[in-house]
Design a protein around this motif. Structure first.
Motif, PDB file in Angstrom:
ATOM      1  N   VAL A 133       0.854  -1.186   0.000  1.00  0.00           N
ATOM      2  CA  VAL A 133       0.000   0.000   0.000  1.00  0.00           C
ATOM      3  C   VAL A 133       0.891   1.237   0.000  1.00  0.00           C
ATOM      4  N   GLU A 134       0.687   2.102  -0.961  1.00  0.00           N
ATOM      5  CA  GLU A 134       1.436   3.353  -1.037  1.00  0.00           C
ATOM      6  C   GLU A 134       0.870   4.323   0.004  1.00  0.00           C
ATOM      7  N   LEU A 135       1.662   4.665   1.005  1.00  0.00           N
ATOM      8  CA  LEU A 135       1.197   5.538   2.086  1.00  0.00           C
ATOM      9  C   LEU A 135       1.467   7.011   1.798  1.00  0.00           C
ATOM     10  N   LYS A 136       2.488   7.270   1.031  1.00  0.00           N
ATOM     11  CA  LYS A 136       2.884   8.646   0.733  1.00  0.00           C
ATOM     12  C   LYS A 136       1.754   9.401   0.031  1.00  0.00           C
ATOM     13  N   GLY A 137       1.368  10.526   0.628  1.00  0.00           N
ATOM     14  CA  GLY A 137       0.361  11.373   0.017  1.00  0.00           C
ATOM     15  C   GLY A 137      -1.076  10.921   0.213  1.00  0.00           C
ATOM     16  N   LYS A 138      -1.276   9.751   0.814  1.00  0.00           N
ATOM     17  CA  LYS A 138      -2.631   9.240   0.999  1.00  0.00           C
ATOM     18  C   LYS A 138      -3.316   9.914   2.188  1.00  0.00           C
ATOM     19  N   ARG A 139      -4.634   9.963   2.110  1.00  0.00           N
ATOM     20  CA  ARG A 139      -5.431  10.517   3.207  1.00  0.00           C
ATOM     21  C   ARG A 139      -5.753   9.377   4.171  1.00  0.00           C
ATOM     22  N   ALA A 140      -5.262   9.463   5.399  1.00  0.00           N
ATOM     23  CA  ALA A 140      -5.501   8.428   6.413  1.00  0.00           C
ATOM     24  C   ALA A 140      -6.330   9.014   7.550  1.00  0.00           C
ATOM     25  N   VAL A 141      -7.290   8.241   8.012  1.00  0.00           N
ATOM     26  CA  VAL A 141      -8.099   8.637   9.165  1.00  0.00           C
ATOM     27  C   VAL A 141      -7.981   7.548  10.228  1.00  0.00           C
ATOM     28  N   VAL A 142      -7.696   7.974  11.442  1.00  0.00           N
ATOM     29  CA  VAL A 142      -7.598   7.054  12.577  1.00  0.00           C
ATOM     30  C   VAL A 142      -8.741   7.363  13.537  1.00  0.00           C
ATOM     31  N   ILE A 143      -9.556   6.362  13.835  1.00  0.00           N
ATOM     32  CA  ILE A 143     -10.625   6.543  14.819  1.00  0.00           C
ATOM     33  C   ILE A 143     -10.120   6.008  16.150  1.00  0.00           C
ATOM     34  N   GLY A 144      -9.914   6.906  17.105  1.00  0.00           N
ATOM     35  CA  GLY A 144      -9.360   6.522  18.406  1.00  0.00           C
ATOM     36  C   GLY A 144      -8.068   7.273  18.660  1.00  0.00           C
ATOM     37  N   ARG A 145      -7.886   7.755  19.883  1.00  0.00           N
ATOM     38  CA  ARG A 145      -6.704   8.580  20.194  1.00  0.00           C
ATOM     39  C   ARG A 145      -5.950   8.068  21.421  1.00  0.00           C
TER      40      ARG A 145
END
Length: 364
Positions: free
Chosen positions: A235-247
């Motif tokens: 999976v190409e991570l560079k430049g991708k929009r990532a959302v994390v649910i939980g902090r």
């Protein structure tokens, strides 16, 4: 409707229509036979048969058309379900094989065997199970393991003394204190007492600081396992929009930081996030660690996204389920981790990897 059912239905209607047409033909023939000569009688019967065959061909054509359309629908549906299921258990197996070869090579070269020490206080069933799993994993790859099991009533001072002894023991490369601890013990003080160079769980503030500064240190095992899964999937991570649910400090915050270190654009969502569905729908990569069974449905997920489910919950039937409604989401994504056999197996595997790395760093 299945193809077999469509065909059976068509045969039923053909038989019914044939009976009606032929019956009507026979009735008509017997009503007018006295007025017909032999050649005309033949024409009446012939017309009845021709009409029956024509209807049969028409029904067959319609049936074939319906079967083809149904097949196309099934293929489209199947195509939608072609999401890759990312089994962390399989990736963990690959990593363990690599580590086994690395340990064997170290042995051939006469180098030290990396050793993990796990400290368990009390007899919490879940904690005992986790510790047993870690011991088993160490044996699988050839790592040395040491388990220190302390009484439930162990004092803070006694536990800190055990940790200090482990810090000074050159045979021990990695130290992990199994959490949660009994309520009378101070977890923060215990974690901070571990030598950062042996903190293979990545929870010491020095290692947390290094992570956020982008420097080499030990990273919490679950977030590290998530990144490893994505990389193994190319999976190409560079430049991708990532959302994390939980902090949380165990998963949400560190995995967000790791994704940023890979040059992804990261948003963290939590219980106070407004319009959370819309935010998640923008994600190319969605990591869910909120601790609510089947919280994320297809309404949260962008078509073709990668979904990493960190949650481990039990439903009313006692079955393990994730924070993502797997069945609802799987048709809409490129890849998704299941629960169980998804992220979970990667956590212990990363712990082993960190222990080997700790040994190598101490060797200089």
């Amino acid at each position: 409707m299945t193809r077999k059912k469509i065909i059976y239905t068509a045969l039923f209607w053909f038989a019914l229509v044939a009976i009606v047409v032929l019956g009507f033909t026979a009735y008509t023939y017997f009503q007018i036979k006295d007025y017909l000569n032999s050649s005309t009688s033949f024409v009446v019967v012939f017309v009845g048969i021709i009409v029956t065959l024509a209807l049969g061909i028409a029904i067959a054509g319609i049936t074939a058309f319906v079967v083809v359309m149904n097949k196309d629908k099934e293929e489209v549906k199947e195509e939608k379900k072609m999401a890759t299921v990312i089994y962390g258990s399989e990736v963990a197996k690959e990593l363990k094989n690599e580590m086994t070869m690395e340990i064997a090579k170290r042995m051939d070269e006469g180098k030290k065997i990396p050793t993990l020490c796990v400290i368990l206080v009390g007899n919490n069933p879940a904690s005992v199970s986790y510790v047993t799993g870690k011991e088993k994993a160490c044996k699988e790859v050839g790592l040395g393991s040491k388990m220190i099991h302390l009484d439930e009533n162990t004092t803070q001072a006694e536990l800190l003394k055990v940790i200090d002894d482990c810090n000074k023991d050159n045979e021990i490369d990695g130290i992990l204190v199994q959490l949660p601890l009994p309520s009378h013990l101070n977890e923060k003080e215990v974690v901070w007492a571990i030598n950062p160079e042996k903190d293979v769980d990545g929870l010491h503030p020095i290692n947390v600081g290094k992570l956020h500064l982008g420097e080499d240190g030990f990273v919490p095992c679950t977030p590290q396992g998530i990144i490893e899964l994505l990389k193994r999937m190319n999976v190409e991570l560079k430049g991708k929009r990532a959302v994390v649910i939980g902090r949380s400090n165990l998963v949400g915050n560190p995995v967000a930081r790791l994704l940023m270190n890979e040059n992804a654009t990261v948003t963290i969502c939590h219980s106070k996030t407004e319009n959370i569905q819309a935010v998640c729908k923008e994600a190319d990569i969605l990591v869910v660690a909120i601790g609510k069974a089947k919280f994320v449905t297809k309404d949260f997920v962008k078509e073709g996204a990668y979904v990493i489910d960190v949650g481990v919950n039990r439903n009313e039937e006692g079955k393990l389920v994730g924070d993502v409604d797997f069945d609802d989401v799987v048709e809409h994504v490129t890849a998704i981790t299941p629960v169980p056999k998804g992220v979970g197996p990667m956590t212990i595997t990363m712990l082993l990897k960190n222990t080997i790395e700790a040994c190598k760093r101490r060797e200089g």
